[in-house]
Design an enzyme around this catalytic site. Sequence first.
Site, short mmCIF file in Angstrom:
data_model
loop_
_atom_site.label_atom_id
_atom_site.label_comp_id
_atom_site.label_asym_id
_atom_site.label_seq_id
_atom_site.Cartn_x
_atom_site.Cartn_y
_atom_site.Cartn_z
N ASP A 1 47.29 36.60 31.23
CA ASP A 1 46.25 36.39 32.23
C ASP A 1 46.48 37.35 33.40
O ASP A 1 46.91 38.48 33.19
CB ASP A 1 46.27 34.92 32.67
N HIS B 1 43.85 33.13 38.96
CA HIS B 1 43.46 32.60 37.65
C HIS B 1 44.66 32.34 36.75
O HIS B 1 44.76 31.28 36.11
CB HIS B 1 42.50 33.60 37.01
N ASN C 1 31.89 31.33 29.16
CA ASN C 1 31.12 30.54 30.13
C ASN C 1 29.65 30.96 30.22
O ASN C 1 29.00 30.69 31.22
CB ASN C 1 31.72 30.71 31.53
N SER D 1 38.18 28.64 30.63
CA SER D 1 39.53 29.08 30.97
C SER D 1 40.43 27.90 31.31
O SER D 1 41.64 27.95 31.06
CB SER D 1 39.50 30.02 32.17
#
Length: 395
Positions: A142, A174, A272, A345
């Site tokens: 990530d 994130h 998304n 996520s």
Amino acid sequence: MTEPQDTQHGGTTGRYLVLMEDHAVDAGTRQMGDVAGIRAASNADTEDAEVDFQDTDGLVLRELGIAVVNADPDQLAALDRAVHEPGPLSLVEPERRVYAISALPADEPLAVDESQFTWGMQAVRAQLSQATGEGIRVAVLDTGFDVNHPDFAGRSVTTSSFIQGEDVQDGHGHGTHCIGTACGPRDPAQKPGYGMAYKSEIFAGKVLSNRGSGTDGGILAGIAWAITNGCPIVSMSLGAATRPGDPYSRTYESAANRAMAQGTLIIAAAGNESRRQNGRINPVGHPANCPSIMAVGAVDVNMAMAWFSCGTVDEIGQVDIVGPGVDVYSSWPAPLGHNRISGTSMATPHVAGIAALIAQATGARAWELWARLSQIARRLPLPSTDVGSGLVQAP
């Protein structure tokens, strides 16, 4: 309603992924040099995870049988001819740009008791499990990790950056949030507890920059690093949007199969891009749309589909399982310390953390681990095209 950010259609980098036949890394590396004059370094010979593609023709990821290369038009033509002839080179495809599949902070309070544990932990029943994840290595690829976060003091954390010019410190947030959900504390100083596999060993691979973007090559290098370090689980809350009918990446599919053969399961966010409140369901993104990568969708606290969660819209990519993905509380870099956000996520590290619990409790790895995740998932009264086998559950 807060709008989660779409996974972006980021285009390509100008580099290429070269897939080699099984057990043909040395022969494939030689052939790239012979037919195209490409002299790629091996990741086994490089001391640093990050590679400066200005100073090399490319990098060979030996664990995956894949090279990431620079190629001019003549070199690309030579590689293309080689893959259409019998030999060690199988496929050439453009390297894509990829992005953190993220969301904006939640803006509505939850009508659920989170005084002890997050709603997500309660939904997957992790707080009731005897498993802790101890001894299991979980790689989260990530935006990096806040290595000084007080909630992780004393934990086993191994880090590596695959982003040129950036260390693993998370300048985005994130990655720290995803690591918190998968591997964070069960009993932090500031409640609620939010980590699934709270005694697991954390492997934080920075494959996305502080701006939240990266490339296929960096992600594949991170997967190879995870395999080399014996991580049975790789969590990837990242990707690029797809359109109906877009093929999945054969290179990533081969990488996932080769990872499985070495005991590593890759779990990735579905994306998304849907707007279900408007009747629009978008397909699973890259690379989660590969058949051998477990694709994770998101549900909310009422066990309804998250309005942004991508779904199965054709025969190419499908959702395999779902996790809590709306208003998820987890760790965040200073000064906030913690944050509450939404997205597939956020669902993905729930699944990765539960996979670590199952791996510890049963010894399952690779395809067996996938099967156990699917078998014990809670069936939901929702279409399997949206939720796959259902809501992930702790052993």
